[in-house]
Design a protein around this motif. Structure first.
Motif, PDB file in Angstrom:
ATOM      1  N   LEU A 169       0.831  -1.205   0.000  1.00  0.00           N
ATOM      2  CA  LEU A 169       0.000   0.000   0.000  1.00  0.00           C
ATOM      3  C   LEU A 169       0.865   1.254   0.000  1.00  0.00           C
ATOM      4  CD1 LEU A 169      -2.808  -0.947   2.570  1.00  0.00           C
ATOM      5  CD2 LEU A 169      -2.904  -1.054   0.073  1.00  0.00           C
ATOM      6  N   ASN A 170       0.349   2.291  -0.693  1.00  0.00           N
ATOM      7  CA  ASN A 170       1.099   3.531  -0.804  1.00  0.00           C
ATOM      8  C   ASN A 170       0.124   4.704  -0.769  1.00  0.00           C
ATOM      9  OD1 ASN A 170       2.842   5.709  -1.985  1.00  0.00           O
ATOM     10  ND2 ASN A 170       4.286   4.028  -2.227  1.00  0.00           N
ATOM     11  N   ASP A 171       0.064   5.523  -1.827  1.00  0.00           N
ATOM     12  CA  ASP A 171      -0.865   6.641  -1.844  1.00  0.00           C
ATOM     13  C   ASP A 171      -2.234   6.192  -2.366  1.00  0.00           C
ATOM     14  OD1 ASP A 171      -0.733   6.455  -4.627  1.00  0.00           O
ATOM     15  OD2 ASP A 171       0.757   8.046  -4.809  1.00  0.00           O
ATOM     16  N   TYR A 172      -3.198   7.127  -2.397  1.00  0.00           N
ATOM     17  CA  TYR A 172      -4.578   6.771  -2.726  1.00  0.00           C
ATOM     18  C   TYR A 172      -4.696   6.144  -4.114  1.00  0.00           C
ATOM     19  CZ  TYR A 172      -5.376  10.609  -6.038  1.00  0.00           C
ATOM     20  OH  TYR A 172      -5.333  11.422  -7.132  1.00  0.00           O
ATOM     21  N   LEU A 173      -3.973   6.689  -5.105  1.00  0.00           N
ATOM     22  CA  LEU A 173      -4.117   6.190  -6.471  1.00  0.00           C
ATOM     23  C   LEU A 173      -3.537   4.781  -6.603  1.00  0.00           C
ATOM     24  CD1 LEU A 173      -5.449   7.617  -8.846  1.00  0.00           C
ATOM     25  CD2 LEU A 173      -3.187   8.241  -9.691  1.00  0.00           C
ATOM     26  N   TYR A 174      -2.405   4.566  -5.987  1.00  0.00           N
ATOM     27  CA  TYR A 174      -1.784   3.242  -6.021  1.00  0.00           C
ATOM     28  C   TYR A 174      -2.646   2.236  -5.260  1.00  0.00           C
ATOM     29  CZ  TYR A 174       2.121  -0.083  -6.237  1.00  0.00           C
ATOM     30  OH  TYR A 174       2.918  -1.167  -6.502  1.00  0.00           O
ATOM     31  N   ASN A 175      -3.193   2.667  -4.140  1.00  0.00           N
ATOM     32  CA  ASN A 175      -4.043   1.776  -3.338  1.00  0.00           C
ATOM     33  C   ASN A 175      -5.303   1.383  -4.086  1.00  0.00           C
ATOM     34  OD1 ASN A 175      -2.126   2.091  -1.381  1.00  0.00           O
ATOM     35  ND2 ASN A 175      -3.365   3.369  -0.037  1.00  0.00           N
ATOM     36  N   SER A 176      -5.869   2.321  -4.847  1.00  0.00           N
ATOM     37  CA  SER A 176      -7.054   1.959  -5.641  1.00  0.00           C
ATOM     38  C   SER A 176      -6.668   0.963  -6.725  1.00  0.00           C
ATOM     39  CB  SER A 176      -7.698   3.212  -6.252  1.00  0.00           C
ATOM     40  OG  SER A 176      -6.847   3.821  -7.198  1.00  0.00           O
ATOM     41  N   GLY A 177      -5.431   1.081  -7.242  1.00  0.00           N
ATOM     42  CA  GLY A 177      -4.940   0.097  -8.214  1.00  0.00           C
ATOM     43  C   GLY A 177      -4.764  -1.270  -7.591  1.00  0.00           C
ATOM     44  N   ILE A 178      -4.242  -1.311  -6.356  1.00  0.00           N
ATOM     45  CA  ILE A 178      -4.100  -2.596  -5.645  1.00  0.00           C
ATOM     46  C   ILE A 178      -5.469  -3.216  -5.406  1.00  0.00           C
ATOM     47  CG2 ILE A 178      -3.445  -3.655  -3.448  1.00  0.00           C
ATOM     48  CD1 ILE A 178      -1.065  -1.764  -3.346  1.00  0.00           C
ATOM     49  N   LEU A 179      -6.435  -2.397  -4.992  1.00  0.00           N
ATOM     50  CA  LEU A 179      -7.790  -2.912  -4.772  1.00  0.00           C
ATOM     51  C   LEU A 179      -8.376  -3.429  -6.087  1.00  0.00           C
ATOM     52  CD1 LEU A 179     -10.206  -3.376  -2.902  1.00  0.00           C
ATOM     53  CD2 LEU A 179     -10.973  -1.053  -3.446  1.00  0.00           C
ATOM     54  N   GLY A 180      -8.140  -2.704  -7.185  1.00  0.00           N
ATOM     55  CA  GLY A 180      -8.607  -3.177  -8.496  1.00  0.00           C
ATOM     56  C   GLY A 180      -7.994  -4.509  -8.863  1.00  0.00           C
ATOM     57  N   LEU A 181      -6.698  -4.649  -8.591  1.00  0.00           N
ATOM     58  CA  LEU A 181      -6.002  -5.915  -8.861  1.00  0.00           C
ATOM     59  C   LEU A 181      -6.605  -7.052  -8.035  1.00  0.00           C
ATOM     60  CD1 LEU A 181      -3.434  -7.191 -10.295  1.00  0.00           C
ATOM     61  CD2 LEU A 181      -2.276  -6.832  -8.098  1.00  0.00           C
ATOM     62  N   ILE A 182      -6.854  -6.795  -6.755  1.00  0.00           N
ATOM     63  CA  ILE A 182      -7.455  -7.802  -5.873  1.00  0.00           C
ATOM     64  C   ILE A 182      -8.833  -8.207  -6.386  1.00  0.00           C
ATOM     65  CG2 ILE A 182      -8.433  -8.149  -3.561  1.00  0.00           C
ATOM     66  CD1 ILE A 182      -6.076  -6.463  -2.486  1.00  0.00           C
ATOM     67  N   ARG A 183      -9.610  -7.236  -6.810  1.00  0.00           N
ATOM     68  CA  ARG A 183     -10.948  -7.524  -7.329  1.00  0.00           C
ATOM     69  C   ARG A 183     -10.873  -8.400  -8.583  1.00  0.00           C
ATOM     70  NH1 ARG A 183     -13.875  -1.547  -6.563  1.00  0.00           N
ATOM     71  NH2 ARG A 183     -14.585  -1.917  -4.417  1.00  0.00           N
ATOM     72  N   ILE A 184      -9.899  -8.124  -9.437  1.00  0.00           N
ATOM     73  CA  ILE A 184      -9.704  -8.954 -10.636  1.00  0.00           C
ATOM     74  C   ILE A 184      -9.352 -10.380 -10.238  1.00  0.00           C
ATOM     75  CG2 ILE A 184      -8.212  -9.335 -12.649  1.00  0.00           C
ATOM     76  CD1 ILE A 184      -7.926  -6.244 -12.792  1.00  0.00           C
TER      77      ILE A 184
END
Length: 558
Positions: free
Chosen positions: A6-21
């Motif tokens: 986890l890092n900043d908001y934009l990167y974290n939303s990318g991590i969450l998107g990856l997890i959802r995929i």
């Protein structure tokens, strides 16, 4: 294993998107500690399909493709004779829509990839003509034409149901409808890629770059000493052509080729690695979106908290949520997590949870931010019923509309007072330019709730009693046919409240009661000694003085 943290908001939303995929496609990943996830390199095989499959299953319902499929039941019925002009008008609207969508550039550029479908959608669309009924014709006269056109449209829809059509047409639509709001100019959104296979374009730009990078790292023993370091993670890169920048993300990063002055000595020194580049491509899937607007709760205490805080439904039964309803559910989702932690006797610090809102149509500032502190969260949960009521309630002034729910949420975030809004709404209600007295009362209750636990707080019963005194004073004036005096009294009371002058307020009140030879209730004594309670008492009185919000079945005021 590939590790992302986890890092900043934009990167974290990318991590969450990856997890959802991963979760949508049944791909394994592991959590390491609170902040990181691990996954095998093999998880990226066929990743481009996983990416679009999630996008299609999550948002495909709101595309032209789905709308065309939904026409099927109506068209089956339209083979029978129409009975009125509205039916024919709707039928012609369907023809117009399908012709427009099937001949759009995004569809035409995609048809060549539908190799398993032996059907020309474009030719069919171009042949479609509206059904017209002349003045001297009956609906029976056009029945054959309606039936023939219906069968043509139904055949078209039947071919649209082919999995390959969904696979490409919906993906192409959502690439513009969803993804382009977050990033553009690379992969399938590159200006030269509009006629190319978007799955292959994604793979070539994102997935292949990661796999090539990982392969290079395995073969180079001294890779850690390479001079290019990722600005987001600890990865290093040995060659400039392995690095990426963030200019392709909307309103993020600097184009080093055209704006090198942003860098020291005009030398670019900010790079991201191929893995982080892939993570950022998943940003659109980390947000929860409705009609081009969305929300992301950056609860970065842990991966678990990040996932849990963003478990926000897009639909309520068969109905799609509005953005306000989506935001409302997002807040309550956070509060539900809080309640669960309290019940399990775990201490949860929620200070500085970042609420990120996205608006595709706001080109200059697509992202806006709010911070949800423990105190603000507590106020939201206490005022939950009143906030629910305000969803979908608006104040109209000329051509301008104020969303009352958003206005209250904004004030809660910013720690602003509600009294100027109460004064404005009350004045507009007295003049007849605002009709919803119940909304004013709900805002007063929210305003009062923020003082719970302090000397300024008034219970609901106390507010209702004050409101009742205003109502009985009003009734006294009405019974003697002097209701026209109430607006003048109300305006004077409002002015005293606006300038926070309890003496002027009491002077007006004493005159009003004396004129009716009525005893002044003792509750107003409190208004002289407590400014905040004075405001609550004053607006509660005005609400009663100007009538309760509804009538009973006999037409009598409550």
């Amino acid at each position: 294993m590939i590790k992302v943290t986890l890092n900043d908001y934009l990167y974290n939303s990318g991590i969450l998107g990856l997890i959802r995929i991963f979760e949508h496609s049944g791909i394994d990943y592991q959590k390491e500690g609170n902040q990181s996830i691990l996954f095998e390199e093999s998880a990226l095989e066929n990743f481009e399909n996983y990416y679009f499959n999630y996008l299609i299953d999550e948002y495909g319902y709101d595309t032209s493709y789905s709308k065309m499929l939904n026409y099927e039941s109506y068209l089956l019925n339209s083979k029978q004779n129409f009975n009125d002009d509205k039916q024919l008008e709707h039928f012609n609207e369907i023809i117009d829509n399908m012709k427009k969508w099937l001949t759009s550039n995004s569809y035409k550029n995609t048809y060549k990839f539908l190799t398993e479908i032996d059907y020309s959608f474009e030719a069919t669309a171009k042949s479609l003509k509206k059904v017209s009924k002349k003045k001297n014709e009956t609906f029976e006269d056009i029945a054959d034409q309606v039936k023939e056109t219906s069968e043509t449209l139904l055949t078209c829809i039947e071919n649209l149901k082919h999995p390959q059509a969904r696979h490409y047409l919906v993906a192409r639509t959502l690439s513009y409808q969803i993804v382009q709001g977050f990033w553009t100019n690379v992969a399938f959104l590159n200006s030269t890629a509009s006629k190319k296979d978007l799955y292959i374009e994604y793979k070539n730009y994102f997935t292949d770059a990661v796999q090539n990078y990982l392969e290079t790292k395995k073969n180079e023993k001294k890779y850690a000493k390479n001079k290019f370091q990722c600005a987001t993670c600890d990865n290093t890169m040995g060659k400039l052509n392995e690095t990426f920048d963030l200019t392709w993300l909307q309103k993020t990063g600097v184009d080093a080729a055209r704006k090198s002055s942003h860098y020291w000595h005009h030398q670019r020194d900010i790079f991201i690695c191929p893995i982080c580049n892939l993570i950022y491509s998943c940003v659109p899937l980390g947000f929860t979106l409705v009609k081009g607007k969305g929300i992301f709760i950056n609860n970065n205490q842990s991966i678990e908290q990040l996932i849990s805080a963003n478990l926000i439904p897009l639909r309520d039964g068969e109905n799609e949520l509005t953005m306000n309803e989506l935001e409302e559910k997002a807040y309550y989702r956070i509060l539900d997590v809080m309640d669960q932690n309290v019940e399990s006797k775990k201490q949860l610090e929620i200070d500085n949870i970042q609420i990120v809102k996205f608006d595709k149509n706001n080109e200059s500032r697509p992202y806006t931010f709010n911070i949800l502190s423990k105190q603000k969260a507590a106020l939201i949960v206490k005022a939950k019923k009143d906030l629910n009521y305000l969803v979908g309630k608006y104040l109209k002034e000329g051509r301008e509309y104020t969303d009352l729910y958003q206005e209250i949420i904004k004030r809660i975030y910013n720690g602003q007072s509600f009294y100027d809004l109460l004064n404005k709404l009350m004045k507009l209600y007295i003049s007849g330019d605002f009709k919803n007295l119940a909304a004013i009362y709900r805002i007063l209750r929210i305003s009062n709730t923020q003082f719970e636990g302090s000397k300024h707080f008034m219970t609901l019963d106390e507010l209702q009693k004050v409101r009742g005194t205003g109502y009985y004073l009003r009734r006294a004036y009405k019974e003697q046919g002097q209701e026209n005096k109430l607006s003048g009294i109300s305006y004077r009371l409002l002015n005293a409240l606006k300038v926070k002058n309890p003496n002027k307020f009491m002077e007006t009140l004493i005159q009003a009661y004396s004129y009716k030879k009525m005893e002044i209730p003792s509750v107003f004594i409190q208004a002289l000694s407590d400014e905040k309670k004075f405001q609550a008492i004053g607006y509660a009185l005005l609400l009663g003085l100007n009538g309760y919000e509804s009538n009973n079945e006999q037409g009598e005021e409550k």
